[in-house]
Design a protein around this motif. Structure first.
Motif, short mmCIF file in Angstrom:
data_model
loop_
_atom_site.label_atom_id
_atom_site.label_comp_id
_atom_site.label_asym_id
_atom_site.label_seq_id
_atom_site.Cartn_x
_atom_site.Cartn_y
_atom_site.Cartn_z
N LYS A 463 10.52 3.55 57.37
CA LYS A 463 11.38 3.18 56.24
C LYS A 463 11.76 1.71 56.30
N GLU A 464 12.03 1.22 57.50
CA GLU A 464 12.42 -0.19 57.64
C GLU A 464 11.32 -1.12 57.15
N ARG A 465 10.07 -0.77 57.43
CA ARG A 465 8.96 -1.60 56.95
C ARG A 465 8.98 -1.66 55.43
N ARG A 466 9.27 -0.56 54.78
CA ARG A 466 9.29 -0.56 53.32
C ARG A 466 10.38 -1.48 52.79
N LEU A 467 11.57 -1.39 53.33
CA LEU A 467 12.69 -2.19 52.84
C LEU A 467 12.51 -3.67 53.17
N GLU A 468 12.03 -3.95 54.36
CA GLU A 468 11.88 -5.33 54.81
C GLU A 468 10.77 -6.06 54.06
N LEU A 469 9.67 -5.38 53.77
CA LEU A 469 8.48 -6.04 53.23
C LEU A 469 8.20 -5.67 51.78
#
Length: 571
Positions: A463-469
């Motif tokens: 999920k963090e990858r989605r929000l960050e990138l």
């Protein structure tokens, strides 16, 4: 956004005669003075020779970069686009341009590298420039294999042309393509210095990209788990970048994407564009596709009807049917404009950009007068603002479809998350302090109240990858690598996304603008109750070759062959 219809196999023949001439932040040879015999005579000319790889051959990939990376992934709504509905075919113009662009990059990289082998200047400069060529070559192949699957290997355009076999190339099996990318980046690491001039590729660029390649290839051909050796390699290369590159995350997330920070230390690999209107293919044109009509003074913005998806808003904890914004995660506002948002870094000469006021105050602000976005949001990343914003940040003017805003392809925060995921590996979670610290640095920058956890899970990093990138052209490729070892999970997530539209947003927001009242009528203001789920299958994770390429080379329709790339090819 279309190059001349030049087949990628023969492009190198043209490159031997001249290079594109663009007046940008990187000097390059002028067409009227450049030829093979009188150029590449000193260090300056070596750098000028490789400079085109930072923009021009990538130009026609820009739209495919966004449509594949974000629309196909469900992060962005783009009307009736086939990328939204998983109905892309080989005649799609953006797919065709994407393919030609990537093969053009490979041809540029191969040809320029060959020229550099016999160049004048210092050995260090020649090595640095050849290393830059190899990183761009590896990046092109990384996009190719994740987009089209098995692809041919064109190691030397000049050799293929001399042999007359440029239309007889066979696809190479996916593991062999990844091994070729790894081999190419290993050679780049050997050649590149630990640091380079501002905005240029260095050794840690290659190491960061190699970490991402290893993380991606770790799942190919696996079922439910990933190759442990590949995960260890991904973690090792990522940790080297984290510990030894000297780079740090910028304190303010949104600063990463501002014109004034085009060459910031967080960005390991970027396209660097020119705003010069004297040349085509050297400029960033994404604002035209993504910004609302009237956002700049050049009449070249037509992206208002599209916008970040409802599903991406859900991931950020947002709701377009409310005037109250959740501002706990600073990345949301830096990614998507929503009702109530004001941006101090856009329209600085006008006191900032008020999203809803701009939409409806046509007399003073020049907006469209009606709310266009079907999702309740519009794009922020990939935009530079108005003419004054561009001039203030760069000292040069923008013009129609021409900006100098860099497009960042690999950031340090990505490397942090690669490291965290590689350390989690096949275990589902980890309590490793260094992995947690990498994850924490990314999340804490965005959410200042976030407390350091004692354990992180694969789902946390996913999920963090989605929000960050988000909206950086990367999310689809996360799904591709997930499909390598857990295709059903990738299919299920994509199928269950909210990829459709809201009804009644113009009425809702106009009333709010005029009266300050925000009253939702569930019968009128709602997400489309008849939204159709996309038909996602395992074949969806490989896009078709352009039809023209298949006609040109029928071998592209045949099964790929195995090639021992380390014995077949050498640098």
């Amino acid at each position: 956004m279309k190059l001349n219809n030049i087949k990628y196999w023969t492009l190198a023949a043209i490159l031997g005669a001249n290079l594109v001439s663009c007046d940008d932040f990187l000097d390059r040879p002028a067409e009227d003075s450049y030829n093979v015999d009188n150029f590449y005579q000193n260090d300056e000319q070596c750098f000028q020779g490789v400079n085109p790889l930072y923009n021009s051959p990538w130009f026609d990939f820009q739209r495919g970069f966004f449509k594949v990376g974000e629309v196909l992934a469900g992060n962005y709504y783009w009307g009736s686009s086939p990328y939204l509905t998983f109905t892309v075919n080989g005649t799609d113009e953006d797919l065709i341009n994407m393919s030609y662009s990537l093969w053009s990059v490979n041809a540029y990289a191969n040809t320029i590298r060959e020229r550099l082998q016999t160049a004048g200047g210092s050995e260090q400069t020649r090595n640095t420039c050849m290393g830059e060529c190899l990183v761009w070559k590896a990046m092109a192949y990384f996009y190719l294999v994740r987009t089209f699957g098995a692809v041919p290997i064109v190691h030397s355009n000049s050799d293929d042309i001399a042999a007359g076999n440029y239309n007889e190339k066979y696809k190479v099996q996916i593991p062999d393509v990844y091994e070729y990318i790894v081999m190419t980046l290993e050679e780049a690491i050997r050649l590149l210095p630990e640091s380079n001039s501002e905005g240029r590729i260095d050794q840690y660029t290659a190491k960061g990209l190699l970490a991402k390649v290893y993380l991606t290839k770790s799942g190919y051909g696996m079922s439910g788990s990933r190759n442990e050796d590949d995960l260890r390699q991904a973690a090792a290369y990522a940790k080297d970048v984290i510990d030894n590159s000297g780079r740090h995350l910028l304190a303010n997330y949104s600063d990463v994407f501002r014109l004034a920070n085009n060459f910031n230390e967080e960005c390991l690999l970027s396209w660097h564009w020119s705003a010069s209107s004297d040349a085509w293919t050297c400029q960033n044109a994404l604002q035209s596709d993504l910004a609302i009509a009237g956002f700049d003074e050049f009449g070249d913005c037509w992206g208002g009807y599209n916008g970040p998806s409802v599903d991406l808003q859900d991931a950020f904890g947002e709701n377009a049917l409310s005037p109250t914004r959740y501002n706990g995660d600073t990345r949301r506002k830096a990614t998507m404009m929503m009702c109530g948002d004001v941006y101090e870094y856009f329209w600085q000469d006008k006191g900032g950009f008020n999203y809803i006021n701009f939409i409806y105050d046509t007399d003073n602000l020049g907006g469209p007068g009606t709310y266009q976005s079907a999702t309740g949001a519009n794009e922020v990343k990939q935009l530079y603002g108005n003419a004054n914003d561009h001039l203030t940040a760069t000292g040069v003017s923008a013009s129609s479809q021409h900006s100098q805003l860099s497009t960042h392809l690999l950031r340090l925060s990505d490397v942090y998350l690669i490291y965290a995921e590689a350390m989690i590996g096949n275990n589902g979670s980890t309590s490793d302090e260094s992995a947690i610290d990498a994850f924490y640095q990314v999340r804490h920058r965005a959410i200042s109240t976030y407390e350091r956890p004692s354990v992180i899970t694969w789902e946390d990093v996913w999920k963090e990858r989605r929000l960050e990138l988000a909206c950086e052209g990367d999310r689809w490729y996360d799904y591709v690598r997930l499909s390598y070892y857990d295709p059903q999970r990738a299919i299920n997530e994509l199928t269950n996304q909210r990829r459709d539209v809201y009804y009644g947003l113009d009425d809702l927001y106009k009333t709010y603008y005029q009266t300050g009242s925000f009253t939702v009528n569930p019968d009128e203001h709602r997400y489309n109750p008849n939204a159709v789920k996309p038909n996602v299958t395992i074949s969806s994770f490989t896009l078709p070759f352009p039809t023209e390429d298949v006609v040109f080379n029928p071998h592209l329709m045949e099964d790929p062959i195995h090639v021992d790339v380390r014995s077949e090819f050498s640098y």
